[in-house]
Scaffold this active site. Structure first.
Site, PDB file in Angstrom:
ATOM      1  N   TYR A  85     -10.143 -25.073  -5.664  1.00 32.36           N
ATOM      2  CA  TYR A  85      -8.796 -25.628  -5.551  1.00 32.36           C
ATOM      3  C   TYR A  85      -7.758 -24.517  -5.678  1.00 32.36           C
ATOM      4  CZ  TYR A  85      -4.687 -28.537  -6.488  1.00 32.36           C
ATOM      5  OH  TYR A  85      -3.441 -29.128  -6.439  1.00 32.36           O
ATOM      6  N   SER A  88       0.549 -25.082  -5.951  1.00 35.07           N
ATOM      7  CA  SER A  88       0.312 -25.531  -7.324  1.00 35.07           C
ATOM      8  C   SER A  88       0.221 -24.333  -8.248  1.00 35.07           C
ATOM      9  CB  SER A  88      -1.000 -26.323  -7.391  1.00 35.07           C
ATOM     10  OG  SER A  88      -1.397 -26.561  -8.719  1.00 35.07           O
TER      11      SER A  88
END
Length: 306
Positions: free
Chosen positions: A184, A158
């Site tokens: 994350y 990501s």
């Protein structure tokens, strides 16, 4: 090493990427294949003739999606198998149950920006799920991938990797304040570093490994993200799930990237270096070979303790 580009771009769909590709006789595993871009990744691979196994936590949901994929593609070779990526025992059981060669492994499943949660081992849950689970799965399936002769491993990362390098001194937030987005981001950096190191270690086995940013797609992945923050994201261009799956499918199956390994892609092309303040491109720390080796060795030690 020059940047690798293709004729495809932001708006390309998984179906367009795989058009004309014949995957008959090839076998694929897609983690998280019962939701979001995992569904469309699996559908595209099945539509091209591959045998596809959806590795999912919720097998009932997986069976529903498998039936839909079979109906939409006419390919009856779509299967479902359970896996809980945060549980090394479950990951090992999945890998041990696999027989025969594996040509495509798409490490797609993940959790995003969740509240602090720890595994029984004390591992931070996002790192355990997004990185350690897929790392253990890939190692467990290594022999099957090597048996294929020309296997591809796809690591779904990501742009959130730009939030954080891997903080080796405190990966599991034992000494620093837990911040969901830093956790994350760290796990997504780990996804890229895995691809960098696997590309080096497994080259002699004919296994290529790349990482990617799928783009911004509205899926259940954002269930922990406040609605207000999601509305702020509306200033950026969202992708459909069909577009979001495209780069995964490119790296999993397209002849355009035959032999390409150890790189990070976005919008169906190798990403440029990140420019500070921008939300795209790749951070230099995510491609650092020393960090990649360090993470691999540490991950092996953590899993060996279970």
């Amino acid at each position: 090493m020059s940047r690798f580009t293709t004729p495809l771009g932001f708006g390309s769909t998984a179906a367009e990427v795989i058009s004309g590709v014949d995957l008959s006789g090839r076998r694929a595993v897609v983690t998280g294949g019962a939701s979001g871009i995992g569904v469309e990744t699996a559908r595209a691979l099945a539509g091209a003739g591959a045998e596809v196994t959806l590795a999912v936590r919720n097998t009932a949901a997986g069976e529903r999606i498998a039936a839909q994929i079979i109906e939409s593609t006419g390919n009856n070779h779509v299967f479902v198998a359970p896996i809980e990526l945060a549980d090394p025992t479950s990951v090992r059981a999945f890998a041990d149950s696999w027989t025969g060669p594996l040509h495509i492994l798409v490490n797609n499943a993940g959790v995003m920006a969740e509240p602090l949660n720890r595994t029984p081992q004390g591992w931070e849950h996002q790192f355990a799920t997004n990185h350690l689970g897929h790392f253990g799965l890939s190692l467990g399936l290594h022999d099957a991938l090597a048996a294929a002769g020309d296997a591809r491993v796809v690591s779904v990362s990501s742009s959130a990797h730009l939030q954080s390098d891997v903080v080796f001194d405190d990966i599991h937030f034992e000494h620093r304040e837990y911040q969901p987005w830093l956790a994350y981001g760290q796990s997504k950096t780990a996804n890229i570093l895995f691809a960098v190191e696997a590309a080096k270690r497994w080259a002699a086995d004919g296994i290529v490994t790349n990482a990617l940013m799928p783009g911004g797609i509205r899926t259940a992945l954002q269930r922990h993200v406040p609605e207000e923050m999601q509305r702020q994201w509306d200033q950026y261009q969202w992708k459909t799930v069909e577009q979001g799956a495209a780069t995964s499918v490119l790296l999993a199956a397209s002849p355009l990237v035959q032999g390409v390994t150890g790189r990070y892609f976005e919008d169906n092309n190798e990403a440029l270096p990140n420019v500070e303040g921008e939300r795209n491109g790749v951070a230099p720390y995510a491609l650092d070979p020393e960090s990649a080796t360090r993470l691999w060795d540490l991950s092996e030690k953590l899993l060996a303790q279970v």
